[in-house]
Design a protein around this motif. Structure first.
Motif, short mmCIF file in Angstrom:
data_model
loop_
_atom_site.label_atom_id
_atom_site.label_comp_id
_atom_site.label_asym_id
_atom_site.label_seq_id
_atom_site.Cartn_x
_atom_site.Cartn_y
_atom_site.Cartn_z
N GLY A 10 0.81 -1.21 0.00
CA GLY A 10 0.00 0.00 0.00
C GLY A 10 0.84 1.26 0.00
O GLY A 10 1.98 1.28 0.46
N PHE A 11 0.27 2.33 -0.55
CA PHE A 11 0.95 3.62 -0.52
C PHE A 11 -0.05 4.75 -0.29
O PHE A 11 -1.22 4.63 -0.62
N ILE A 12 0.47 5.79 0.32
CA ILE A 12 -0.25 7.05 0.49
C ILE A 12 0.73 8.13 0.05
O ILE A 12 1.77 8.29 0.67
N PRO B 129 -2.51 26.19 -4.13
CA PRO B 129 -1.63 25.06 -3.83
C PRO B 129 -1.08 25.04 -2.39
O PRO B 129 -0.89 23.97 -1.83
N GLU B 130 -0.89 26.20 -1.79
CA GLU B 130 -0.36 26.20 -0.43
C GLU B 130 -1.44 25.85 0.62
O GLU B 130 -1.12 25.51 1.74
N HIS B 131 -2.71 25.92 0.23
CA HIS B 131 -3.81 25.63 1.17
C HIS B 131 -4.43 24.26 0.96
O HIS B 131 -5.25 23.83 1.78
N PHE B 132 -4.09 23.60 -0.13
CA PHE B 132 -4.66 22.28 -0.44
C PHE B 132 -3.56 21.27 -0.71
O PHE B 132 -2.46 21.64 -1.12
N ILE B 133 -3.90 20.02 -0.50
CA ILE B 133 -2.98 18.94 -0.81
C ILE B 133 -3.78 17.83 -1.49
O ILE B 133 -4.97 17.67 -1.23
N GLN B 134 -3.11 17.13 -2.36
CA GLN B 134 -3.71 15.97 -3.00
C GLN B 134 -3.10 14.73 -2.35
O GLN B 134 -1.88 14.64 -2.19
N VAL B 135 -3.96 13.80 -1.98
CA VAL B 135 -3.50 12.55 -1.38
C VAL B 135 -4.01 11.40 -2.25
O VAL B 135 -5.20 11.33 -2.54
N ILE B 136 -3.10 10.53 -2.65
CA ILE B 136 -3.45 9.38 -3.48
C ILE B 136 -3.22 8.13 -2.65
O ILE B 136 -2.17 7.96 -2.04
N ILE B 137 -4.23 7.24 -2.63
CA ILE B 137 -4.16 6.01 -1.84
C ILE B 137 -4.33 4.83 -2.78
O ILE B 137 -5.29 4.80 -3.57
#
Length: 110
Positions: free
Chosen positions: A43-45, A64-72
């Motif tokens: 698994g990865f995050i 971009p400084e206020h949001f993040i993208q997370v992929i699981i």
């Protein structure tokens, strides 16, 4: 006044908690079984700046400084299987989260 931002690590953990909470309602039983079986070893995050294509899914301005993208997902020898892509706000005073699930991605590509 500047925004109070969560750390990338904190918000990544929060995104993973959201994924675990919502996965049963948004993934197939087979996907959940596969994730549960393989996430410990493969698994990865991943966290990164939000991709440009988020703008077609959400109606707010993505700073971009206020949001993040997370992929699981799960990493296999022949490629990755992504179960969710999450856009989440780091701003403690403006919580926001939008998840693109595996099935939604497949439907959008059709």
């Amino acid at each position: 006044m500047s925004a109070r931002l969560s750390s990338v690590e904190e918000i990544t953990h929060q995104a993973y908690d959201i994924f675990l909470q919502l996965a049963p309602e948004n993934l197939s039983e087979q996907d959940i079984q596969q994730f549960n079986e393989h996430h410990g070893e493969y698994g990865f995050i991943e966290d990164s700046e939000p991709d440009d294509d988020w703008q077609q899914f959400v109606s707010l301005e993505i700073e971009p400084e206020h949001f993040i993208q997370v992929i699981i997902g799960i990493e296999y020898e022949d490629g990755d299987e992504v179960f969710a892509r999450i856009l989440i706000s780091r701003d403690m005073d403006a919580p926001f989260c939008h998840v693109l699930w595996k099935q939604e991605k497949a439907q959008l590509e059709q």
